[in-house]
Write an enzyme that holds these catalytic residues in place. Structure first.
Site, mmCIF file in Angstrom:
data_model
loop_
_atom_site.group_PDB
_atom_site.id
_atom_site.type_symbol
_atom_site.label_atom_id
_atom_site.label_comp_id
_atom_site.label_asym_id
_atom_site.label_seq_id
_atom_site.Cartn_x
_atom_site.Cartn_y
_atom_site.Cartn_z
ATOM 1 N N HIS A 177 -9.564 -5.320 3.171
ATOM 2 C CA HIS A 177 -9.339 -6.659 3.735
ATOM 3 C C HIS A 177 -9.832 -6.785 5.176
ATOM 4 O O HIS A 177 -9.896 -7.890 5.707
ATOM 5 C CB HIS A 177 -7.847 -7.001 3.661
ATOM 6 C CG HIS A 177 -7.355 -7.157 2.248
ATOM 7 N ND1 HIS A 177 -7.114 -8.376 1.667
ATOM 8 C CD2 HIS A 177 -7.083 -6.235 1.294
ATOM 9 C CE1 HIS A 177 -6.705 -8.198 0.410
ATOM 10 N NE2 HIS A 177 -6.677 -6.902 0.158
ATOM 11 N N ASP A 207 -12.504 -10.308 12.744
ATOM 12 C CA ASP A 207 -11.543 -10.540 11.663
ATOM 13 C C ASP A 207 -12.241 -10.327 10.326
ATOM 14 O O ASP A 207 -13.377 -10.787 10.154
ATOM 15 C CB ASP A 207 -11.031 -11.997 11.748
ATOM 16 C CG ASP A 207 -9.596 -12.134 11.271
ATOM 17 O OD1 ASP A 207 -9.214 -11.377 10.357
ATOM 18 O OD2 ASP A 207 -8.873 -12.989 11.798
HETATM 19 P P1 ADP Z 1 -4.200 -11.518 8.992
HETATM 20 O O1 ADP Z 1 -4.256 -11.128 7.541
HETATM 21 O O2 ADP Z 1 -4.970 -10.617 9.919
HETATM 22 O O3 ADP Z 1 -2.814 -11.738 9.505
HETATM 23 P P2 ADP Z 1 -5.270 -14.090 8.066
HETATM 24 O O4 ADP Z 1 -5.661 -15.311 8.854
HETATM 25 O O5 ADP Z 1 -6.274 -13.673 7.063
HETATM 26 O O6 ADP Z 1 -4.935 -12.945 9.119
HETATM 27 O O7 ADP Z 1 -3.912 -14.366 7.280
HETATM 28 C C1 ADP Z 1 -2.752 -14.712 7.969
HETATM 29 C C2 ADP Z 1 -1.765 -15.374 7.021
HETATM 30 O O8 ADP Z 1 -0.478 -15.342 7.638
HETATM 31 C C3 ADP Z 1 -2.099 -16.823 6.742
HETATM 32 O O9 ADP Z 1 -1.849 -17.117 5.385
HETATM 33 C C4 ADP Z 1 -1.141 -17.575 7.656
HETATM 34 O O10 ADP Z 1 -0.731 -18.826 7.162
HETATM 35 C C5 ADP Z 1 0.041 -16.645 7.718
HETATM 36 N N1 ADP Z 1 0.744 -16.837 9.003
HETATM 37 C C6 ADP Z 1 0.301 -16.538 10.224
HETATM 38 N N2 ADP Z 1 1.204 -16.921 11.159
HETATM 39 C C7 ADP Z 1 2.230 -17.484 10.510
HETATM 40 C C8 ADP Z 1 3.464 -18.087 10.902
HETATM 41 N N3 ADP Z 1 3.830 -18.184 12.163
HETATM 42 N N4 ADP Z 1 4.281 -18.549 9.934
HETATM 43 C C9 ADP Z 1 3.919 -18.443 8.646
HETATM 44 N N5 ADP Z 1 2.772 -17.900 8.213
HETATM 45 C C10 ADP Z 1 1.936 -17.428 9.125
#
Ligand code: ADP
Length: 496
Positions: A158, A366
């Site tokens: 990922h 990312d």
């Molecule tokens: P990573 O996997 O590195 O955290 P991504 O952008 O691919 O980054 O995925 C992050 C996920 O986490 C997304 O689905 C996002 O909606 C969720 N997310 C991030 N911050 C929050 C938050 N404060 N509350 C709920 N969900 C969150």
């Protein structure tokens, strides 16, 4: 096709109807695939135990069987906080300055991968497809092969794959990558990471890459391919239309009293470029005195990996920076940065995205970035917001109609914020329609189908036969446990 055995660091137990929407798109998609094909999701429970026993906690929830093990405190420290999150994560995100090389971490990583293999081995039946996820478990496939598993085994990473010269700084890097070549399919998020991976096997291992990007290694053929992951578009766009989302949208809009909203939603991680983002916003405010008091940045950033020092550091840095910028630009009735360290239910998040005029997604590096896709999916197509996206996010290779920026350049991001806020409706609609088409088509179900198709299409793995001929079905005792698994509630967790 046989069952699916999904293996990841953590397991996300399907939520009961009441908690629908609490899970991320990946968990929802994997759970629906497990429901369709049958199978098991295996991983760490997130719990610690005094002494590792390999005891499997098997549960059945909403038609999906999960099997989890507890790990010792030393395992968690060396494997999870150590090698996974202090060595591989920073290195794979090009942060060699934060990468820690500690022999104990490497040993803990191998030990836990062995423990995973020992525990999951009896669950794997002859025709099962075994699908391993992410950087925590890179050598798992090779350990399963050594134990005699000849099933099709795939890996999906990922995160980004680092450039060869960076990876070469990792002690035993050759051994790590050689172990990965025991998989049948190696999936990466984008062609950029795929090219880096293929460059490594050519330059460092002297292997030949075939025209179809397969690699011949020790009498086996390994397929390496990009499978860009997506969001569960249907689920997320539904969530964006829900009453909870509408209420969240209204609440946020009311609270800013007519001001423009920029939104950032990220795990609190140094790869997300939050400090640079805050500085860019501050620069935008300084460069545009006419916008003073007229634009708010809402940054939602739930803390993650708090046991790791670099994460404590980034948290402190951001608190300092927020205070500094707010001090410089605030007024009695206005604070420019709203910095919130908590998570929100997905429907509420969708409402916040929809209320925002600009989505600021500016990671320094990312693997993909799903927030960019969620922001697009949540918009009102008749009056959409503008996505500002880092050119260094995997998503940038797909979402070309976003305003692409170099997140290291504070000036560039500041100018782009201004451009986004001034963008005419016609251009916003045109860009959004193009972005939406891509987010919709390349959703998580598409990703899942493509991967499973690729894995089931390969010739059965050519590892040695299982010494005992292999269980033709899962171990009878475990099968009985599986049958009687109760509807228990287990913590919902992402694979991070
Ligand atoms: P990573 O996997 O590195 O955290 P991504 O952008 O691919 O980054 O995925 C992050 C996920 O986490 C997304 O689905 C996002 O909606 C969720 N997310 C991030 N911050 C929050 C938050 N404060 N509350 C709920 N969900 C969150």
């Amino acid at each position: 096709m046989g069952r699916l055995i999904v293996i990841s660091n953590r397991v996300s137990v399907p939520s009961a109807a009441g908690a629908a929407g609490a899970q991320g798109g990946l968990a929802v998609a994997l759970n629906s695939a497990l429901r369709e094909h049958g199978g098991i999701w295996f991983g760490w429970s997130g719990q610690e135990t005094e002494e590792f026993t390999g005891h499997l906690d098997m549960q059945r929830n909403e038609g999906v069987t999960t099997a989890t093990i507890d790990l010792e405190a030393q395992d968690v420290e060396e494997y999870y906080n150590g090698y996974a999150n202090r060595t591989l994560w920073p290195l794979f995100h090009y942060r060699i300055d934060l990468t820690e090389y500690d022999r104990n971490f490497g040993e803990g990583y191998e030990r836990v991968n062995e423990r995973f293999a020992d525990s999951v081995y009896p669950l794997i039946a002859d025709d099962d497809l075994v699908w391993v996820h992410d950087y925590h478990l890179l050598p798992l496939g090779s350990i399963l092969r050594r134990k005699g598993i000849k099933n099709r085994i795939g890996l999906f990473l990922h995160t980004p794959w680092p450039p060869t010269r960076l990876l070469a700084s990792l002690p035993f890097h050759e051994r790590l990558v050689a172990s990965m070549l025991e998989y049948d399919v190696i999936g990466l998020q984008t062609t950029e990471w795929l090219e880096s991976f293929l460059h490594y096997v050519q330059k460092e291992m002297g292997l030949t890459v075939n025209l179809d990007n397969s690699i011949d290694y020790q009498g086996r053929r390994v397929i390496a391919r990009a499978f860009p992951i997506g969001i569960d578009y249907a689920e997320f766009s539904e969530a964006a239309k829900s009453d909870v989302a509408k209420e969240a949208h209204q609440r946020l809009r009311d609270s800013v009293r007519g001001r423009k909203i920029l939104i950032g939603v990220d795990r609190l991680d140094y790869s997300k470029g939050l400090g640079e983002r805050f500085e860019s916003f501050s620069r935008f405010l300084s460069d545009h005195p006419d916008m003073a008091g007229k634009a708010v940045l809402l940054q939602i950033a739930p803390p993650s990996r708090g046991d790791v020092e670099s994460y404590q550091q980034i948290r402190e840095d951001l608190e300092r920076k927020t205070g500094h910028i707010n001090g410089a630009h605030a007024n009695v009735d206005f604070v420019p940065i709203r910095y919130v360290n908590r998570g929100y239910p997905r429907a509420e998040l969708a409402g916040f995205y929809r209320a925002a005029n600009v989505g600021l997604v500016t990671p320094l590096r990312d693997g993909m970035n799903l927030v960019a896709k969620e922001y697009v999916a949540a918009q009102d197509p008749e009056d959409p917001g503008v996505l500002i996206l880092s050119q260094f996010a995997g998503a940038a290779t797909q979402l070309k109609d976003a305003l692409l920026v170099n997140p290291h350049s504070v000036e560039h991001v500041a100018e782009t914020i201004s451009r986004a806020l001034d963008m005419p409706l016609k251009e916003r609609k045109r860009r959004h329609a193009a972005l939406l088409a891509s987010v919709k088509e390349m959703d998580v179900l598409h990703w899942l189908k493509q991967y499973v198709l690729a894995l089931s299409g390969v010739e059965k793995g050519s590892g040695a036969l299982k010494s005992d001929g292999g269980p033709s079905s899962a171990d009878p005792e475990l099968a009985a446990q599986e049958e009687s698994a109760t509807l228990g509630a287990t913590e919902i967790a992402g694979s991070h």
